[in-house]
Design a protein around this motif. Structure first.
Motif, PDB file in Angstrom:
ATOM      1  N   LYS A 114      35.334  40.815  39.809  1.00 58.24           N
ATOM      2  CA  LYS A 114      35.744  39.596  40.508  1.00 58.24           C
ATOM      3  C   LYS A 114      36.174  38.513  39.531  1.00 58.24           C
ATOM      4  CE  LYS A 114      32.820  40.259  44.560  1.00 58.24           C
ATOM      5  NZ  LYS A 114      31.667  39.724  45.329  1.00 58.24           N
ATOM      6  N   GLU A 174      39.626  39.360  38.118  1.00 56.16           N
ATOM      7  CA  GLU A 174      40.719  39.341  39.086  1.00 56.16           C
ATOM      8  C   GLU A 174      41.389  37.960  39.124  1.00 56.16           C
ATOM      9  OE1 GLU A 174      41.441  39.983  43.884  1.00 56.16           O
ATOM     10  OE2 GLU A 174      39.472  40.308  42.985  1.00 56.16           O
ATOM     11  N   GLU A 175      42.711  37.963  39.041  1.00 57.95           N
ATOM     12  CA  GLU A 175      43.472  36.705  39.067  1.00 57.95           C
ATOM     13  C   GLU A 175      44.434  36.736  40.254  1.00 57.95           C
ATOM     14  OE1 GLU A 175      45.401  36.057  35.382  1.00 57.95           O
ATOM     15  OE2 GLU A 175      43.549  35.978  34.207  1.00 57.95           O
ATOM     16  N   PRO A 176      44.099  36.093  41.355  1.00 60.94           N
ATOM     17  CA  PRO A 176      44.981  36.086  42.533  1.00 60.94           C
ATOM     18  C   PRO A 176      46.306  35.386  42.239  1.00 60.94           C
ATOM     19  CG  PRO A 176      43.232  34.471  42.762  1.00 60.94           C
ATOM     20  CD  PRO A 176      42.906  35.267  41.536  1.00 60.94           C
ATOM     21  N   ASP A 190      48.061  33.337  44.089  1.00 57.75           N
ATOM     22  CA  ASP A 190      47.998  31.918  44.406  1.00 57.75           C
ATOM     23  C   ASP A 190      46.765  31.653  45.258  1.00 57.75           C
ATOM     24  OD1 ASP A 190      50.718  32.432  46.718  1.00 57.75           O
ATOM     25  OD2 ASP A 190      48.581  32.781  47.011  1.00 57.75           O
ATOM     26  N   TRP A 191      46.572  30.402  45.609  1.00 54.76           N
ATOM     27  CA  TRP A 191      45.352  30.035  46.339  1.00 54.76           C
ATOM     28  C   TRP A 191      45.299  30.653  47.726  1.00 54.76           C
ATOM     29  CZ3 TRP A 191      45.713  27.319  50.894  1.00 54.76           C
ATOM     30  CH2 TRP A 191      46.951  26.683  51.161  1.00 54.76           C
ATOM     31  N   SER A 199      46.455  33.667  48.622  1.00 55.49           N
ATOM     32  CA  SER A 199      46.003  35.051  48.468  1.00 55.49           C
ATOM     33  C   SER A 199      44.514  35.095  48.138  1.00 55.49           C
ATOM     34  CB  SER A 199      46.796  35.735  47.353  1.00 55.49           C
ATOM     35  OG  SER A 199      48.167  35.765  47.655  1.00 55.49           O
ATOM     36  N   HIS A 200      44.074  34.121  47.379  1.00 55.41           N
ATOM     37  CA  HIS A 200      42.677  34.058  46.993  1.00 55.41           C
ATOM     38  C   HIS A 200      41.787  33.882  48.223  1.00 55.41           C
ATOM     39  CE1 HIS A 200      39.353  32.084  44.363  1.00 55.41           C
ATOM     40  NE2 HIS A 200      39.075  33.333  44.654  1.00 55.41           N
ATOM     41  N   ILE A 201      42.146  32.953  49.086  1.00 57.43           N
ATOM     42  CA  ILE A 201      41.362  32.693  50.297  1.00 57.43           C
ATOM     43  C   ILE A 201      41.393  33.896  51.227  1.00 57.43           C
ATOM     44  CG2 ILE A 201      41.278  31.315  52.406  1.00 57.43           C
ATOM     45  CD1 ILE A 201      42.163  28.925  50.760  1.00 57.43           C
ATOM     46  N   GLY A 261      41.818  36.965  50.430  1.00 60.91           N
ATOM     47  CA  GLY A 261      41.020  38.030  49.824  1.00 60.91           C
ATOM     48  C   GLY A 261      39.533  37.812  50.047  1.00 60.91           C
ATOM     49  N   GLN A 262      39.092  36.569  49.914  1.00 58.65           N
ATOM     50  CA  GLN A 262      37.687  36.259  50.134  1.00 58.65           C
ATOM     51  C   GLN A 262      37.291  36.450  51.600  1.00 58.65           C
ATOM     52  OE1 GLN A 262      37.136  32.292  48.543  1.00 58.65           O
ATOM     53  NE2 GLN A 262      36.384  33.115  46.599  1.00 58.65           N
TER      54      GLN A 262
END
Length: 234
Positions: free
Chosen positions: A127, A130-132, A134-135, A137-139, A141-142
Motif C-alpha cells: 500500500k 502504490e502510487e495512484p 490521481d486523487w 483513483s485513490h479514493i 481504490g480505497q
C-alpha cells in the motif's frame, strides 16, 4: 508486599497477613475470569474463589481485638485446601504443556502467527509503494478495498456461525493460555508463601489456640464451600 490494604500492612502482623490474602485472591479472581471456559482449570479457580471464606474466618479476630486473633484450626483447613488447589493447577498446566508439545499444536500456533504477521507486513508495504494516478483513483481504490474487506468479514462471520465448535477444542489450553496460567500460579505461590511465613511466626509467639467452634467449622466447612460461594453471589 500485598496488593491490597497497603496502608495497613505495617500496622500489625494480621494487617500484613490480610493484605497478602487480598493479593492472593486477586490472582484467583483473574484466573477465574480468564479460564472460566477452560475445563478443569476454570473449575479449580471457581472453587478457590468460592471457599475464600476459610481465610476470612481464620483471620476475623474477635469482637475485642480484630488485629491479633488467628484461628489455627481454620487456618490449617484453609492451607490444606489451597495447597492442594495449587498442586492441581500446576498438574493441569504440565499436562497441557505436554499435550501441546506432543501434538505440535503450539508449533502450529507459532507458525500461523508468524505467517499472518508476514502477510500483514507485505500488504502494508504494498500500500505504501502504490502510487495512484490521481486523487480520484485513490479514493475509488480505497472505497473498493473497504467494500471487499467488509464482504470478506461478513463471509467469515457466516462461516463461523455455521461451524459448531467442539467443546474439547474450546477447553484446550493454548500456548498463550499456558504462559498466562504460569504467571498467575507464580503470583499465587508468592503470596501464599508470604501468608504462611507470617502465620507461622504468629503461631510461634501466640501458640496454636482455637476454640471448639473453630475446630468444628474446620472439619465441616470444606464440603460446603461451593454452596457458600453461591450464597455470597446471590
Amino acid at each position: 508486599m500485598g496488593f491490597f490494604d497497603k496502608k495497613h500492612e505495617k500496622d500489625s502482623p494480621m494487617g500484613n497477613l490480610r493484605a497478602h490474602i487480598g493479593t492472593f485472591f486477586y490472582f484467583v479472581k483473574v484466573g477465574k475470569s480468564k479460564f472460566k471456559h477452560k475445563g478443569r482449570v476454570g473449575e479449580i479457580f471457581a472453587d478457590m474463589d468460592n471457599t475464600q471464606f476459610l481465610f476470612q474466618q481464620a483471620t476475623s479476630g474477635t469482637m475485642y481485638d480484630m488485629k491479633k486473633k488467628l484461628d489455627y484450626a481454620l487456618w490449617d483447613a484453609a492451607t490444606h485446601k489451597y495447597t492442594e488447589d495449587l498442586q492441581n493447577l500446576k498438574a493441569e498446566l504440565l499436562k497441557a504443556v505436554d499435550e501441546g508439545e506432543e501434538s505440535g499444536h503450539f508449533e502450529e500456533e507459532k507458525k500461523k502467527e508468524e505467517e499472518e504477521a508476514r502477510k500483514k507486513e507485505e500488504e502494508e508495504r504494498a500500500k505504501e509503494e502504490e502510487e495512484p494516478a490521481d486523487w480520484r483513483s485513490h479514493i475509488k481504490g480505497q472505497m473498493k478495498e473497504a467494500e471487499e474487506k467488509a464482504k470478506q468479514e461478513e463471509e467469515e462471520r457466516a462461516k463461523e456461525a455455521e461451524t459448531p465448535v467442539a467443546k474439547s477444542e474450546d477447553e484446550t489450553l493454548t500456548e498463550e493460555d499456558c504462559r498466562e496460567l504460569w504467571r498467575i500460579i507464580q503470583g499465587l505461590e508468592r503470596e501464599y508463601k508470604e501468608m504462611n511465613h507470617i502465620a507461622d511466626d504468629w503461631f510461634a509467639v501466640h501458640g496454636k489456640k482455637n476454640g471448639c467452634l473453630g475446630a468444628l467449622v474446620a472439619l465441616t466447612v470444606i464440603p460446603i464451600g461451593a454452596i457458600y460461594g453461591l450464597y455470597q453471589i446471590l
